[in-house]
Structures are given as C-alpha cells and as structure tokens.
Write a protein that holds these residues in place. Structure first.
Motif: not given
Length: 686
Positions: A50-75
């Motif tokens: 198992m590998i756990e990955i933590t990314n940096l948000p912009r401007p340092h990275g490309d990750c982004f978490d946002k709320s979704l209409e039909y899903a509880d967790m963002y992927t």
C-alpha cells in the motif's frame, strides 16, 4: 472461487476467468481498464504493497479537491463520472450512474470538457502476481459431497439451458435429428419397402425357375420309368417266359439224360432183348427221349432267335401298356440304341450271344447223330463205339458250355440295357436331388430373409424410431438433453446398433450365399437339360411326343437358361438396393453418440471441471509496512537570496583573480620576454 463457466452464454468476450483490481474503497474501480486477468484452473498469489500519496495544490502542484454532486469523496474517476452524469442529465434528461458501454460520446466528452485534476490525497495498491496451475488431485480438497451434488444439479440445469439457447449447440442437435429422420426414411424405403418387395419378386422368380426345371425333370423321370418298364416287360419278360417254358429244360439233367440214352442204345445193340415187341418199345422210348429233347432245343433256338431279333432291331416282343400311356408309344419310347448296343457293348456280349444259338444248333446236330446210332442199334443190333462216345461227350460239352453262354447272354445282353437305364435314372435323380437341395436352401433363405426383414421392421427399426422420437421430444422441449444422452449412451442402444449392423451384414452375407446357390441351381438345371438333350435313346420319343425343345441346339438352350437366371440374379442384388444407406445411418448414430458422450462428459465434476471453473486467489501484504509519499515546497525566498549571494560571491572572486593574472601575463611578455622564454623552456624540459 467458482467462475461458473458452465453458465456462460455466447457474448462479445471469448475469455474465461475473473479480472481483479485492488483499489481504495472510496474510489470508483476501473476494472475494465486496470483489472488484472486471472484464468480458471490457476492458483494465484497476489502480493500487495500500500502506498499513500499526498500532493501539493496549485501553484506548487496539480492536485485539487472539490465537492461533487454525485460523490461524497473527490477522486479523478469520481469527478469524471460526476461530470459525465451531469452532462447526460442535461442532454438526455436522465441521470444514470452507468453509461451505455457502446456509446463512446460521453466518455470522450468527459475527457475533453471536464476539469478533473488528481486528488491531493489518495492511496495506491501495488501488486505483484505469480501463478501456479491447480493440481488435478485438488477436487476432494475443494469440494465436499454436498458441494458436488449442488454443483451437479447446477451444472445440469445450466447445460440444459445453454443446449437450447446456444444457437450452435441447438442447431447441432437439430441438424443431427434432420439427418436421423432423412436417413431413417431412406433405410425404411430401401430396406423395408424395396428389399422386401425385391425378396418377394425373387422368391417368385426362383420358384418359377424351379417349376420350369421340375417340369423337365418330371417328364424325363417318367420317360426313364417308361423305358425301364418297356425293357422289363417287352424285352426281358419274354426271356423270363422262355426261360420258364423252355430254356430251363434244355440242359436239365443233361449228363444223366445222355447217359440214359447211351445205356438204352447199348441195350438194343447188345441183344439183351430178343422179343421184338420189347425191343420196339425200348426203341420208341429212346427215340421219344431224343426227339423231345431235340424239339425242346429247336424251340429254344426259335425263342433265342426272337430275342436276338428284338435286341438287334430294338422292336419289342411283348407289348405291355404302361399305365395310361397308349401302346403305340412303346416302340418310339424304347431305348433302341441302347438295346442294340447291348449285343456288342463288350466282347462277352458279342461272343456268347452268338454261342448261345451256336450251341443249340450243334446240340440239335448231336441229338440227330444219337438218333442215327439208335436206329442202327435197333436195326442191326450193332453200335459204333467211337461215334457213341463222341455223341455223348459232345452233348455234355455243348450243354455245359450252353449253360455258361446262357448266363453270360442273360447278364451282358438281356439285362444290360435295364441296368444302364437304371444307372442313368439314378444319376439323373442325383442331379435332381442336388438341384432340389440347392433350391430348398435358396428358397428357405429367401423366406427367412423376408421374415428377418419383418422382424427388423417390427423390432429393431421400431426401437430406433423410439430413439428418434425422443430427440424430437427434446426439440419440442418435452424431455431433457440428459434424457436423450442417457438413451444414446446406454448399453441397450449399443446392442440396438449392433443388431442393426448385424442385420445388414447378414443381408449381404445372405445375398452372397443366395447368389452362389442360384449359380449352382443354374448349373444343375443346365446339367439336367444336357442329360435330356444328349439322350439319343429318347430322341425318337421326343419327336413322337412333340417335345422338340429337347431336339434343339444345346448352346441355344444354355443361352436361354442363362438369360432367365441372370434376370433372377439381378433381383437378388439387395446390396445395390440398400446402396450404403445403413452405413450412412450408422454414421448418424455415431455422430449422436459422440455428441451425447461429450455432453455427459461436460456434466462430470472432476479435475477438468475444477480447472475449467475454479481458481484460487491468495492476497497478502508483502510486508507489514506501507510507503508514504508527500509533495513538499522544494524552493522558498530565503533559498533564493542565499543562491543569489553565493552566485555573486562566486562571480566577484572569479573577476579579481582573472585581473591579477592578466597583469602578470602582460608584464612577463613585454618587460622581459627572453627570460620568459627560458623559463618556459625549462619548465617544458622539466
């Protein structure tokens, strides 16, 4: 895991097994794209990290978490499906969580129009897979008896369904059934109808051929018996009458007789009787003895002459009537050539036939001499001893040899034609008995074959029809495929097929035997006709009675006979009528048995079944630890000023040193150039 491959139906995929994907429970699994295939019959070992990955948000990275209409967790996958679902709702008026697989419009739209960056925190499961084959001895380990029972039932139910709804399998049974029906109808038409009809025709033809030759035999048999009767009654019976009346007296007590005659003649010559009346009585008595014996011999000679004339001409002496046959038939029916041949057929017949009459003539002469001696003794009372002795011995010699000649004459002349006719008749009857035996075998074989065909129709063929109808019931969905497979693979069906095959083997064997018998019957019939045609002793009677067919050319008779028997033989070529239809139907049986055996084999719960349907997956952590990967800010303002200061110091130090070296270089080459060259040379030398 039981993948239940026996439940599979035809579809777009041609693989069997499972696809496995290890993923975070919060992720939507992309099994189709990322899953790993595991085939049945394998033991799979899956090592997990198992590998756990933590990314940096912009401007340092490309990750982004946002709320979704039909899903509880963002992927990323959840974001794409959420975007796709919203667009589907906008375009189609529906919101289905799963889009149609064959419609490629929505996935392309989501990839092009949806902004779905990677999440800032997620887990990955890295797998290492190794494979081993399932052991064929693992059946009992995998399944209990209850499991086997349940699986067998499930397997049977699934097989019944797929056998009907899988087009290829159902079409195969339908095709086999159609062949079954078509080939059975061919066998019925060619064997039960055509062969039976041909057997009936062949039976009539064989009996017709037999009746034809039987008529010839009966007529010739009658003629043989008639000729035997003619010889016995009209030729040999006169001999018997002559023998009874005269011939047996000719030599009766001949030795005693001649001695008596001689003694009495001597008495007359010796003067023992002086009385004339007594001497006269004695003379008359002796004369009567000689005269009577002479008359007997003369009558015998006449009878002999009539016999000789009859045998020389073939014209009978008596004229007895043979049953209802008119007496006028006696002369043309008599075997004249044979009768005439009896006079000369061997040396005995030739020699003693003549001696029979010669001895009688000579005996008459001897008796006359004896009578002369009697007259002399009576008249002169004298006797010529030499003449008397000669007369006595000649008479004894002639009688003794006549008896032998009579015996030879009877045997080699009088009795010989009858013996020849009886021998011909016996040989003729032997030929007929041989033909009769062959006909009996042939006719009985035809009758037996007809009975066997009827038995085949009522027994074997009806049983095969029941098997065929059971297939029809399956196609009409009234019985199971297992039911018909049990019937086709049963011992009783095997015996039924054996009986079917044996019937046709016997049919061909009977055909071969019957063709041989018919050929033999033809040969025997021709042999009988040859006897009739070649019998020259009967030609006169053939012509007399109008049986001119017996006077024709034997080659023509043979040709006509062969033509009739060839036509009959053509009817008994049953194999041509069958024309291999039995082999075709047997092939259909084999195809059905093969199909049903394969079906039953597919229902077996064995190691092959395990390999086709079961797989074993062991999933485990490779080690009791996991890996974390964090994105960090690698460069800040302090680092920037440090880098600037260091760079400037580097540049400044480099500039000062370069200036000192430049001044030194100029001074060295301008103020004291030679010194500089020497030093250079020295340095170079060193």
């Amino acid at each position: 895991m039981n993948i239940e491959q026996y439940e599979y139906m035809p579809g777009p995929h041609d693989a069997a097994g499972i696809k496995m994907l290890l993923h975070d429970p919060n992720e939507i699994p992309r099994v189709h794209a990322l899953g790993q295939a595991i085939p049945p019959g394998s033991h799979v070992f899956v090592g997990v990290k198992m590998i756990e990955i933590t990314n940096l948000p912009r401007p340092h990275g490309d990750c982004f978490d946002k709320s979704l209409e039909y899903a509880d967790m963002y992927t990323t996958e959840a974001c794409q499906l959420d975007c796709l679902t919203r667009r589907a709702a906008e375009k189609c008026g529906c919101r289905s969580l799963f889009m149609p697989e064959k419609n490629e419009t929505f996935p392309m739209m989501s990839a092009a129009l949806c902004d779905c960056p990677v999440p800032c925190s997620f887990r990955l499961y890295e797998t290492d897979i190794s494979y081993a084959s399932t052991s064929e001895y693992s059946l009992n380990k995998f399944l209990s008896d209850d499991d086997k029972g349940n699986l067998s039932q499930s397997l049977l139910e699934a097989a019944e369904v797929t056998s009907r709804y899988e087009v290829a399998k159902y079409s195969q049974i339908q095709s086999l059934y159609d062949n079954f029906v078509r080939h059975m109808d061919t066998v019925r038409r060619r064997v039960i109808v055509n062969v039976k009809e041909t057997v009936n025709k062949a039976t009539l033809e064989v009996n017709q051929r037999y009746k034809e030759i039987e008529d010839h035999y009966n007529w010739k048999d009658y003629l043989y018996r008639y000729q035997e009767y003619i010889l016995q009654k009209n030729f040999m019976r006169p001999r018997d009458a002559y023998e009874e009346r005269i011939f047996h007296i000719v030599a009766l007590g001949y030795a005693e007789y001649i001695m008596t005659v001689e003694g009495r003649i001597r008495m007359l010559a010796g003067g023992e009787f002086t009385d004339d009346s007594t001497r006269r009585l004695l003379y008359e008595d002796i004369s009567a003895l000689l005269t009577n014996r002479k008359m007997i011999v003369e009558i015998a000679l006449v009878n002999y002459t009539s016999l000789i004339e009859a045998y020389d001409t073939g014209i009978q002496i008596f004229n007895y009537k043979f049953f209802d046959t008119p007496r006028a038939h006696n002369i043309p029916a008599a075997p004249k050539l044979l009768i005439k041949e009896s006079r000369v057929h061997n040396s005995y017949a030739t020699r003693y036939g003549k001696r029979f009459g010669s001895y009688l003539n000579r005996t008459i002469a001897v008796l006359e001499v004896c009578h002369e001696l009697l007259d002399e003794a009576y008249s002169n009372m004298t006797l010529d001893e030499e003449s008397m002795t000669d007369c006595r011995e000649k008479f004894r010699y002639l009688m003794r040899n006549w008896v032998f000649a009579r015996s030879v004459f009877y045997f080699d002349t009088i009795d010989w034609p009858l013996k020849q006719i009886e021998e011909r008749h016996e040989n003729f009857d032997k030929q007929w008995n041989e033909l009769n035996t062959v006909f009996g075998n042939l006719n009985q074989s035809l009758i037996s074959l007809k009975t066997e065909i009827e038995s085949f129709e009522e027994g074997t063929f009806e049983s095969i029809k029941e098997i065929r109808d059971s297939v029809k019931d399956y196609l009409n969905n009234t019985v199971s495929k297992l039911y018909i497979s049990e019937r086709f693979t049963s011992l009783s069906f095997k015996h039924l097929v054996t009986k079917f095959d044996l019937f046709f083997q016997q049919l061909r064997s009977r055909e071969s035997s019957m063709m041989d018998w018919l050929s033999q019957m033809n040969d025997d019939a021709f042999g009988i006709l040859k006897v009739i045609v070649y019998d020259q002793d009967s030609w006169e009677y053939y012509n007399f009675t109008g049986r001119t067919e017996y006077l024709g050319n034997i080659s023509d008779i043979e040709s006509d006979l062969k033509e009739n028997y060839t036509a009959t033989a053509a009817l008994m070529q049953f194999s041509l009528t069958v024309n291999g239809s039995d082999s075709v139907l047997l092939s259909t049986f084999s195809d059905f048995v093969e199909e049903m055996m394969a079906y039953k084999d597919s229902l077996k719960i064995d190691s092959s079944f395990i390999k086709d349907n079961f797989l074993h997956v062991d999933i485990f952590y490779r080690q009791m630890s996991y890996e974390e990967i964090h994105q960090q800010k690698a460069y800040d303002m302090f680092s920037l000023w440090c880098d600037i200061g260091g760079t400037m110091g580097l540049f400044l130090g480099a500039s000062f040193l370069s200036l000192v070296e430049l001044v030194d270089f100029i001074l060295t080459h301008t103020v004291n150039p030679k010194k500089g060259n020497k030093e250079h040379t020295r340095k170079q030398f060193l």
